[in-house]
Design an enzyme around this catalytic site. Structure first.
Site, mmCIF file in Angstrom:
data_model
loop_
_atom_site.group_PDB
_atom_site.id
_atom_site.type_symbol
_atom_site.label_atom_id
_atom_site.label_comp_id
_atom_site.label_asym_id
_atom_site.label_seq_id
_atom_site.Cartn_x
_atom_site.Cartn_y
_atom_site.Cartn_z
ATOM 1 N N THR A 125 2.481 -45.890 3.977
ATOM 2 C CA THR A 125 2.121 -44.648 3.389
ATOM 3 C C THR A 125 0.764 -44.993 2.758
ATOM 4 O OG1 THR A 125 3.005 -45.259 1.286
ATOM 5 C CG2 THR A 125 4.379 -43.775 2.786
ATOM 6 N N ASP A 126 0.106 -43.715 2.233
ATOM 7 C CA ASP A 126 -1.186 -43.829 1.592
ATOM 8 C C ASP A 126 -1.029 -43.549 0.201
ATOM 9 O OD1 ASP A 126 -0.853 -41.152 1.405
ATOM 10 O OD2 ASP A 126 -2.587 -40.854 3.047
ATOM 11 N N PHE A 127 -2.058 -43.725 -0.447
ATOM 12 C CA PHE A 127 -2.228 -43.526 -1.913
ATOM 13 C C PHE A 127 -1.518 -42.309 -2.409
ATOM 14 C CE2 PHE A 127 -5.925 -41.477 -0.757
ATOM 15 C CZ PHE A 127 -5.845 -40.089 -1.498
#
Length: 141
Positions: free
Chosen positions: A21-23
């Protein structure tokens, strides 16, 4: 573990982890590329065995992605269980055109069209007949 869903479609279940995942908490777009690569690898493993064996037995044969078109429809999140579906759309002399989908249950998240070329020593070569026959069974979808 891979599971056949219906003839012609290879399905690989994948769990989304934090590292995917990203932020924002959604799956990072490049993570889907890894998921789909695993799906293509497992499709070939199921039809023709390990790619390392194919490489050795076919005197250095490799597969390279030549072209990929991706449509990101909906995001996945951490802990989602996804199905990576892969099937052969068409075959040409030195390439195979694959279709892939990333699904969460019945929901389509990502779809891709992938052209994979067969190469040896940096040059395109004809797909081996054994692989062509194995993949040919996939064309009925």
């Amino acid at each position: 573990m891979t599971q056949p869903e219906r003839p012609g479609i290879h399905t690989l279940p994948v769990r989304v982890y934090y590292e995917d995942t990203d932020f924002s908490g959604f799956v990072y777009h490049a993570s889907y590329l890894r998921f789909m690569e695993r799906g293509r690898t497992e499709l070939l493993r199921g039809l023709a065995g390990d790619q390392s064996d194919l490489h050795r037995d076919a005197a250095g044969l490799h597969f390279v992605v030549r072209r990929m078109v991706i449509d990101y429809a909906k995001p996945a999140r951490m802990d989602d269980l996804l199905d990576i579906r892969t099937w052969t759309a068409t075959m040409k002399g030195a390439s195979m055109h694959l279709a892939q989908e990333v699904r969460r249950g019945d929901e389509l998240l990502v779809k891709a069209e992938v052209v994979v070329a067969c190469v040896r020593d940096g040059r395109a070569i004809r797909l081996p007949d054994s692989l062509r026959m194995a993949l040919g069974g996939q064309l009925s979808v």
